[in-house]
Design a protein around this motif. Sequence first.
Motif, PDB file in Angstrom:
ATOM      1  N   THR A 137       0.854  -1.187   0.000  1.00 36.53           N
ATOM      2  CA  THR A 137       0.000   0.000   0.000  1.00 36.53           C
ATOM      3  C   THR A 137       0.893   1.241   0.000  1.00 36.53           C
ATOM      4  O   THR A 137       1.895   1.289   0.717  1.00 36.53           O
ATOM      5  N   HIS A 138       0.522   2.242  -0.793  1.00 36.04           N
ATOM      6  CA  HIS A 138       1.288   3.488  -0.859  1.00 36.04           C
ATOM      7  C   HIS A 138       0.410   4.660  -0.411  1.00 36.04           C
ATOM      8  O   HIS A 138      -0.754   4.759  -0.821  1.00 36.04           O
ATOM      9  N   LEU A 139       0.974   5.517   0.411  1.00 30.77           N
ATOM     10  CA  LEU A 139       0.295   6.736   0.847  1.00 30.77           C
ATOM     11  C   LEU A 139       1.135   7.935   0.437  1.00 30.77           C
ATOM     12  O   LEU A 139       2.332   8.004   0.749  1.00 30.77           O
ATOM     13  N   ILE A 140       0.512   8.884  -0.258  1.00 31.00           N
ATOM     14  CA  ILE A 140       1.200  10.093  -0.721  1.00 31.00           C
ATOM     15  C   ILE A 140       0.781  11.248   0.174  1.00 31.00           C
ATOM     16  O   ILE A 140      -0.403  11.596   0.242  1.00 31.00           O
ATOM     17  N   PHE A 141       1.744  11.853   0.866  1.00 28.27           N
ATOM     18  CA  PHE A 141       1.456  12.944   1.800  1.00 28.27           C
ATOM     19  C   PHE A 141       1.743  14.302   1.146  1.00 28.27           C
ATOM     20  O   PHE A 141       2.540  14.390   0.199  1.00 28.27           O
ATOM     21  N   PRO A 142       1.113  15.373   1.647  1.00 28.14           N
ATOM     22  CA  PRO A 142       1.334  16.704   1.061  1.00 28.14           C
ATOM     23  C   PRO A 142       2.740  17.247   1.280  1.00 28.14           C
ATOM     24  O   PRO A 142       3.146  18.188   0.625  1.00 28.14           O
ATOM     25  N   SER A 143       3.480  16.657   2.233  1.00 21.06           N
ATOM     26  CA  SER A 143       4.825  17.143   2.546  1.00 21.06           C
ATOM     27  C   SER A 143       5.726  15.949   2.847  1.00 21.06           C
ATOM     28  O   SER A 143       5.264  14.822   3.008  1.00 21.06           O
ATOM     29  N   ALA A 144       7.020  16.217   2.919  1.00 21.13           N
ATOM     30  CA  ALA A 144       7.995  15.156   3.190  1.00 21.13           C
ATOM     31  C   ALA A 144       7.737  14.501   4.542  1.00 21.13           C
ATOM     32  O   ALA A 144       7.345  15.156   5.504  1.00 21.13           O
ATOM     33  N   ILE A 145       7.954  13.197   4.605  1.00 22.91           N
ATOM     34  CA  ILE A 145       7.732  12.430   5.833  1.00 22.91           C
ATOM     35  C   ILE A 145       8.932  12.598   6.757  1.00 22.91           C
ATOM     36  O   ILE A 145      10.073  12.389   6.365  1.00 22.91           O
ATOM     37  N   LYS A 146       8.638  12.973   8.010  1.00 24.48           N
ATOM     38  CA  LYS A 146       9.709  13.225   8.975  1.00 24.48           C
ATOM     39  C   LYS A 146       9.819  12.101  10.001  1.00 24.48           C
ATOM     40  O   LYS A 146      10.898  11.811  10.511  1.00 24.48           O
ATOM     41  N   TYR A 147       8.690  11.445  10.319  1.00 25.78           N
ATOM     42  CA  TYR A 147       8.665  10.464  11.412  1.00 25.78           C
ATOM     43  C   TYR A 147       7.523   9.479  11.172  1.00 25.78           C
ATOM     44  O   TYR A 147       6.442   9.857  10.726  1.00 25.78           O
ATOM     45  N   VAL A 148       7.775   8.184  11.449  1.00 27.77           N
ATOM     46  CA  VAL A 148       6.751   7.146  11.337  1.00 27.77           C
ATOM     47  C   VAL A 148       6.837   6.250  12.565  1.00 27.77           C
ATOM     48  O   VAL A 148       7.931   5.824  12.954  1.00 27.77           O
ATOM     49  N   ASP A 149       5.695   5.953  13.189  1.00 27.60           N
ATOM     50  CA  ASP A 149       5.655   5.039  14.324  1.00 27.60           C
ATOM     51  C   ASP A 149       4.592   3.982  14.052  1.00 27.60           C
ATOM     52  O   ASP A 149       3.426   4.309  13.796  1.00 27.60           O
ATOM     53  N   GLU A 177      11.980   4.895  -2.181  1.00 28.21           N
ATOM     54  CA  GLU A 177      13.333   5.318  -2.544  1.00 28.21           C
ATOM     55  C   GLU A 177      13.296   6.594  -3.384  1.00 28.21           C
ATOM     56  O   GLU A 177      12.503   6.723  -4.313  1.00 28.21           O
ATOM     57  N   SER A 178      14.172   7.539  -3.020  1.00 31.83           N
ATOM     58  CA  SER A 178      14.351   8.805  -3.744  1.00 31.83           C
ATOM     59  C   SER A 178      13.121   9.705  -3.700  1.00 31.83           C
ATOM     60  O   SER A 178      13.060  10.709  -4.407  1.00 31.83           O
ATOM     61  N   VAL A 179      12.131   9.361  -2.866  1.00 28.35           N
ATOM     62  CA  VAL A 179      10.924  10.180  -2.727  1.00 28.35           C
ATOM     63  C   VAL A 179      10.686  10.430  -1.244  1.00 28.35           C
ATOM     64  O   VAL A 179      10.699   9.497  -0.447  1.00 28.35           O
ATOM     65  N   GLU A 180      10.453  11.677  -0.870  1.00 33.35           N
ATOM     66  CA  GLU A 180      10.345  12.025   0.540  1.00 33.35           C
ATOM     67  C   GLU A 180       8.930  11.970   1.097  1.00 33.35           C
ATOM     68  O   GLU A 180       8.743  11.895   2.308  1.00 33.35           O
ATOM     69  N   ASN A 181       7.914  12.012   0.241  1.00 30.71           N
ATOM     70  CA  ASN A 181       6.544  12.131   0.753  1.00 30.71           C
ATOM     71  C   ASN A 181       5.673  10.909   0.470  1.00 30.71           C
ATOM     72  O   ASN A 181       4.451  10.983   0.570  1.00 30.71           O
ATOM     73  N   VAL A 182       6.281   9.782   0.112  1.00 37.13           N
ATOM     74  CA  VAL A 182       5.527   8.563  -0.177  1.00 37.13           C
ATOM     75  C   VAL A 182       5.924   7.468   0.816  1.00 37.13           C
ATOM     76  O   VAL A 182       7.107   7.140   0.951  1.00 37.13           O
ATOM     77  N   LEU A 183       4.922   6.911   1.504  1.00 42.54           N
ATOM     78  CA  LEU A 183       5.157   5.862   2.480  1.00 42.54           C
ATOM     79  C   LEU A 183       4.665   4.525   1.926  1.00 42.54           C
ATOM     80  O   LEU A 183       3.532   4.419   1.452  1.00 42.54           O
ATOM     81  N   ARG A 184       5.516   3.501   1.993  1.00 40.74           N
ATOM     82  CA  ARG A 184       5.142   2.137   1.615  1.00 40.74           C
ATOM     83  C   ARG A 184       4.730   1.375   2.865  1.00 40.74           C
ATOM     84  O   ARG A 184       5.407   1.457   3.892  1.00 40.74           O
ATOM     85  N   LEU A 185       3.653   0.607   2.765  1.00 40.99           N
ATOM     86  CA  LEU A 185       3.120  -0.083   3.943  1.00 40.99           C
ATOM     87  C   LEU A 185       2.569  -1.441   3.533  1.00 40.99           C
ATOM     88  O   LEU A 185       1.920  -1.568   2.490  1.00 40.99           O
ATOM     89  N   ASN A 190      -3.660   2.500  -2.936  1.00 39.41           N
ATOM     90  CA  ASN A 190      -2.999   3.798  -3.070  1.00 39.41           C
ATOM     91  C   ASN A 190      -3.911   4.903  -2.540  1.00 39.41           C
ATOM     92  O   ASN A 190      -5.094   4.972  -2.907  1.00 39.41           O
ATOM     93  N   TYR A 191      -3.339   5.759  -1.689  1.00 42.61           N
ATOM     94  CA  TYR A 191      -4.091   6.850  -1.082  1.00 42.61           C
ATOM     95  C   TYR A 191      -3.315   8.149  -1.272  1.00 42.61           C
ATOM     96  O   TYR A 191      -2.126   8.226  -0.949  1.00 42.61           O
ATOM     97  N   ASP A 192      -3.996   9.185  -1.772  1.00 43.55           N
ATOM     98  CA  ASP A 192      -3.332  10.456  -2.054  1.00 43.55           C
ATOM     99  C   ASP A 192      -3.876  11.546  -1.131  1.00 43.55           C
ATOM    100  O   ASP A 192      -4.872  12.198  -1.445  1.00 43.55           O
ATOM    101  N   LEU A 193      -3.230  11.743   0.015  1.00 43.80           N
ATOM    102  CA  LEU A 193      -3.630  12.819   0.914  1.00 43.80           C
ATOM    103  C   LEU A 193      -3.271  14.179   0.329  1.00 43.80           C
ATOM    104  O   LEU A 193      -3.886  15.186   0.661  1.00 43.80           O
ATOM    105  N   LYS A 194      -2.283  14.188  -0.545  1.00 39.97           N
ATOM    106  CA  LYS A 194      -1.888  15.418  -1.229  1.00 39.97           C
ATOM    107  C   LYS A 194      -3.028  15.923  -2.115  1.00 39.97           C
ATOM    108  O   LYS A 194      -3.307  17.118  -2.183  1.00 39.97           O
ATOM    109  N   GLU A 195      -3.711  14.996  -2.779  1.00 41.74           N
ATOM    110  CA  GLU A 195      -4.836  15.365  -3.637  1.00 41.74           C
ATOM    111  C   GLU A 195      -5.994  15.898  -2.805  1.00 41.74           C
ATOM    112  O   GLU A 195      -6.700  16.820  -3.216  1.00 41.74           O
ATOM    113  N   MET A 196      -6.190  15.337  -1.614  1.00 45.60           N
ATOM    114  CA  MET A 196      -7.230  15.832  -0.721  1.00 45.60           C
ATOM    115  C   MET A 196      -6.966  17.281  -0.350  1.00 45.60           C
ATOM    116  O   MET A 196      -7.886  18.105  -0.294  1.00 45.60           O
TER     117      MET A 196
END
Length: 298
Positions: A50-62, A74-82, A119-125
């Motif tokens: 599953t991929h989540l696209i955030f409006p900004s670069a990811i700084k922390y994940v718990d 890889e090479s992308v700061e605002n996409v999280l693989r899960l 795939n979820y695009d929070l950036k599009e929201m």
Amino acid sequence: MKYYIIKTVMLLFIFLSKFDAQTTDSLISPKLQLGKIEPYELTVTYDKTTHLIFPSAIKYVDLGSENLIAGKAESVENVLRLKASVKDFEKETNFSVITNDGKFYSFDVFYSSYPESLNYDLKEMKNKKERIQSGEVLLEELGSNSPTLTDLLMESIFYKNKKEIRHISDRRFGIQSQLKGIYIHEGKFYLHTEIKNFTNVPFIIDFISYKIVDKKVAKRTVVQDTNVEVLRTYHPIEQISGERSERSIFLLNHLGIEDDKFLLIEFFEKNGSRHQTLQIENADLVKAKVPNELHVTF
């Protein structure tokens, strides 16, 4: 008879679920209720990512449990693989994300062999102005400054596009760079820059350097140079097409520059030599405008 038994069991299940939810909510202080961040719900599976696209670069994940594995693409700061680390885990789990713009996101996760979406695009929201369930955190590099306020200030400077400074510029090889304004808020400097391309050849930026340089040795050595960290960039640019111009806002920490030194900003062209430089002295920094002069409202 069987139908009525099943219906009774279902109604009992619904009642118990609501009762449990109400009981749980009653344990939360009314004051805390006001600050609740409703989590997103999503499903994951073992065989697909599953991929989540955030409006900004990811700084922390718990991650809430070992049933999940996650990582930035890889090479992308605002996409999280899960994805699920084990098949068919039964208990609901969760995870949280903090992004570079100071936003906090919460997710409840369930297992499904056939997820409704991968795939979820929070950036599009955000682009569609839909309400995104998130909180805000204070980032260490911004000190007591709110990330939202910082972003609003940068956005306001960008769209007002005032030319407050006229003497700091560089024009060579058909490329012109200039500093249009210096602003200050809560000890942070906001630098408004513009690059114009008067040629038909695109100006591709390889990297931008920021450093404090000694005037006496600037042309002979870089031993005494001090690098300056850029905290945030509004509208970062990678390329200025032919006959076009692009602007950016750079956020820097408070700078104390001695009279025999200056802040040097250098724009380096990728695979080229049309480099641009801007020299900012202490006399320029002390004339920085404040947000009130921009008539910014929040």
